[in-house]
Design an enzyme around this catalytic site. Structure first.
Site, mmCIF file in Angstrom:
data_model
loop_
_atom_site.group_PDB
_atom_site.id
_atom_site.type_symbol
_atom_site.label_atom_id
_atom_site.label_comp_id
_atom_site.label_asym_id
_atom_site.label_seq_id
_atom_site.Cartn_x
_atom_site.Cartn_y
_atom_site.Cartn_z
ATOM 1 N N ASN A 7 51.304 59.347 56.594
ATOM 2 C CA ASN A 7 52.749 58.980 56.116
ATOM 3 C C ASN A 7 52.833 57.857 55.938
ATOM 4 O O ASN A 7 52.934 56.700 58.035
ATOM 5 C CB ASN A 7 54.359 59.630 57.215
ATOM 6 N N LYS A 14 51.766 57.542 60.462
ATOM 7 C CA LYS A 14 51.889 58.636 61.153
ATOM 8 C C LYS A 14 50.789 59.574 60.479
ATOM 9 O O LYS A 14 50.454 59.584 59.345
ATOM 10 C CB LYS A 14 53.509 59.008 61.141
ATOM 11 N N HIS A 205 72.058 64.709 57.559
ATOM 12 C CA HIS A 205 70.901 64.039 58.679
ATOM 13 C C HIS A 205 70.994 62.934 59.250
ATOM 14 O O HIS A 205 71.458 61.786 58.728
ATOM 15 C CB HIS A 205 69.585 63.713 57.505
ATOM 16 N N ARG A 238 71.759 49.933 60.028
ATOM 17 C CA ARG A 238 72.236 49.120 58.753
ATOM 18 C C ARG A 238 73.643 49.946 58.679
ATOM 19 O O ARG A 238 74.269 49.910 59.022
ATOM 20 C CB ARG A 238 71.490 49.978 57.519
ATOM 21 N N GLU A 381 60.376 67.311 58.685
ATOM 22 C CA GLU A 381 59.879 66.670 57.743
ATOM 23 C C GLU A 381 58.237 66.751 57.126
ATOM 24 O O GLU A 381 57.588 66.812 56.204
ATOM 25 C CB GLU A 381 59.736 64.874 57.233
HETATM 26 P P1 ADP Z 1 64.173 58.263 62.406
HETATM 27 O O1 ADP Z 1 64.798 57.897 61.500
HETATM 28 O O2 ADP Z 1 63.852 57.240 63.351
HETATM 29 O O3 ADP Z 1 62.908 59.392 62.015
HETATM 30 P P2 ADP Z 1 65.200 60.365 64.606
HETATM 31 O O4 ADP Z 1 65.567 61.352 63.579
HETATM 32 O O5 ADP Z 1 64.257 60.761 65.290
HETATM 33 O O6 ADP Z 1 65.562 59.066 63.855
HETATM 34 O O7 ADP Z 1 66.643 59.783 65.193
HETATM 35 C C1 ADP Z 1 66.801 58.766 66.125
HETATM 36 C C2 ADP Z 1 67.609 58.728 67.168
HETATM 37 O O8 ADP Z 1 68.439 59.345 67.652
HETATM 38 C C3 ADP Z 1 68.055 57.948 68.167
HETATM 39 O O9 ADP Z 1 67.669 56.176 67.839
HETATM 40 C C4 ADP Z 1 69.044 57.856 69.158
HETATM 41 O O10 ADP Z 1 70.324 57.300 68.010
HETATM 42 C C5 ADP Z 1 69.004 59.471 68.897
HETATM 43 N N1 ADP Z 1 68.863 60.453 69.466
HETATM 44 C C6 ADP Z 1 68.217 60.953 69.675
HETATM 45 N N2 ADP Z 1 67.549 61.991 71.093
HETATM 46 C C7 ADP Z 1 68.771 61.890 71.792
HETATM 47 C C8 ADP Z 1 70.014 61.998 72.708
HETATM 48 N N3 ADP Z 1 69.689 62.770 73.309
HETATM 49 N N4 ADP Z 1 71.298 62.399 72.510
HETATM 50 C C9 ADP Z 1 71.861 60.860 71.347
HETATM 51 N N5 ADP Z 1 71.169 60.766 70.332
HETATM 52 C C10 ADP Z 1 70.392 61.170 70.543
#
Ligand code: ADP
Length: 395
Positions: A7, A14, A205, A238, A381
């Site tokens: 990725n 990644k 999502h 965004r 994913e």
């Molecule tokens: P990406 O779109 O980069 O793949 P992710 O799906 O990993 O993102 O989501 C990342 C976001 O999830 C972080 O920026 C945070 O806002 C949120 N997040 C992760 N763990 C927690 C938690 N325990 N409580 C609240 N929000 C969380």
């Protein structure tokens, strides 16, 4: 089948090596700061993560770094590249050409190039990753798995904008949607959990980038991201949906160019822009709990928008059997899920507070007898890309 999932992001790469039969990840890693100083974060099986400084001027050197570590005498997990049966590449945009994963031939590679202008930040680096793998891991079958492909089943009424039709005819301006691999993976799993014929599922999502998808009988019929990932929900940085007339107004007031405005909409807006605190929901929740008003309103706006989209998609499908939360926020943010579900009682959601409060993996967070079943289903994913790759190879 041993599948290497690649990725490529704009300055990162990644990877995971996954056995699709056992779903075991034997090694995974992240090459970051490509083109800057370069560093590899690497994990073999479930050992401790190792951080290794590695110069990587381009993605081609990053692929070389991946190969070296995977075959390393001590840190590696394979003794030769022949043990990689296939390579699955995440590709951001497949345009209208690709409605499913594609076995990469020279012809397909050239067709992918034609999609570059639709995703200028992402597709070109995806192609560099494919080219580098072709060079350094030759004769290994490769498959492109697209973020957009799952949404190609949307009907015209969902994907066309209210713009002069020649923009679609000439430039293919339409809703494409993203996060398709995740929406498909999660909705397929929800279908297994529901014992419903032709299920209507809404997948939320919610991560750094967030999108919602209406899935009717296994097919995406609408989704909140559009021509680019900027449309739809308020996200980390965004803006999501805004009145387009605001842009020319700000441009005039602040003497800004279109690209400067786009930078604001993509990188300085969303919950980060509203709150002036952070794009991370953990920081926002902490600030809101300490009484920060702007952090609280940012969280309120986020949940409200999600609930409005869910309502819209329930209307689009004339009903909904299940609502699913996934990705970083969807899987972990207990309060956000609760807030969103508080808008949904009219649909027949009977929320289970206790189940929502428990941490863990896949679970139902609606009560027995709830007309609409609400699930938390972790997305994966990389595993989805590995499985889709294996399916194409085994055809
Ligand atoms: P990406 O779109 O980069 O793949 P992710 O799906 O990993 O993102 O989501 C990342 C976001 O999830 C972080 O920026 C945070 O806002 C949120 N997040 C992760 N763990 C927690 C938690 N325990 N409580 C609240 N929000 C969380």
């Amino acid at each position: 089948m041993n599948v290497l999932v690649i990725n490529c992001g704009s300055s990162s790469l990644k990877f995971q090596l996954i056995d699709t039969e056992t779903e075991q990840v034997s090694a995974k890693g992240l090459c970051e700061r490509i083109g800057i100083d370069g560093q590899l974060i690497y994990q073999k099986n479930s050992n401790e993560k190792e951080v290794i400084a590695q110069e990587m001027p381009t993605h081609a050197e990053a692929i070389q770094v991946v190969i070296n570590i995977l075959t390393d005498k001590d840190l590696g997990v394979i003794s030769s590249l022949d043990e990689i049966d296939a390579i699955g590449h995440r590709v951001a945009h497949g345009g209208e050409k690709f409605s499913k994963p594609a076995f990469i031939t020279e012809e397909v590679f050239n067709e992918l190039g034609a999609c570059n202008e639709l995703a200028p930040l992402h597709n070109p680096v995806n192609l560099i990753g494919i080219k580098a793998c072709d060079e350094f891991i030759p004769n290994t079958p490769m498959v492109a798995v697209f973020d957009t492909a799952f949404h190609q089943s949307m009907p015209e009424r969902a994907y066309l904008y209210g713009l002069p039709s020649r923009y679609y005819d000439q430039y293919k301006i339409r809703r494409y949607g993203f996060h398709g691999t995740s929406h498909k993976f999660v909705s397929d799993r929800a279908s297994e959990l529901l014992s419903v014929h032709n299920p209507k599922i809404i997948v939320c999502h919610l991560g750094n980038g967030s999108s919602i998808c209406a899935v009717n009988n296994g097919k995406s019929v609408d989704t909140s991201m559009g021509f680019t990932p900027l449309e739809g929900l308020v996200m980390g940085t965004r803006s999501g949906d805004v009145d387009p007339a605001i842009l020319s107004y700000i441009a005039e007031k602040e003497n800004m160019s279109i690209s400067e405005i786009m930078e604001v909409l993509n990188k300085k807006s969303g919950v980060a822009g509203i709150s002036d605190v952070s794009s991370d929901f953990r920081d926002l929740e902490e600030a809101a709990n300490l009484g920060n008003r702007k952090a609280k309103i940012a969280l309120d706006i986020f949940s409200y928008r999600v609930a409005k989209y869910i309502g819209g998609y329930a209307a689009a499908m004339n009903g909904v059997d299940s609502i699913v939360f996934t990705a970083g926020i969807g899987e972990n943010a207990i309060t956000i899920r609760k807030e969103i579900c508080s808008y949904l009682t009219y649909l027949g959601v009977v929320f289970d507070q206790e189940a929502n409060n428990t941490r863990g993996s896949e679970r139902e967070i609606s009560k027995k007898g709830s007309k609409v079943k609400v699930f938390v289903i972790p997305t994966n994913e990389e595993l989805a890309i590995a499985n889709e790759t294996a399916a194409v190879i085994q055809l």
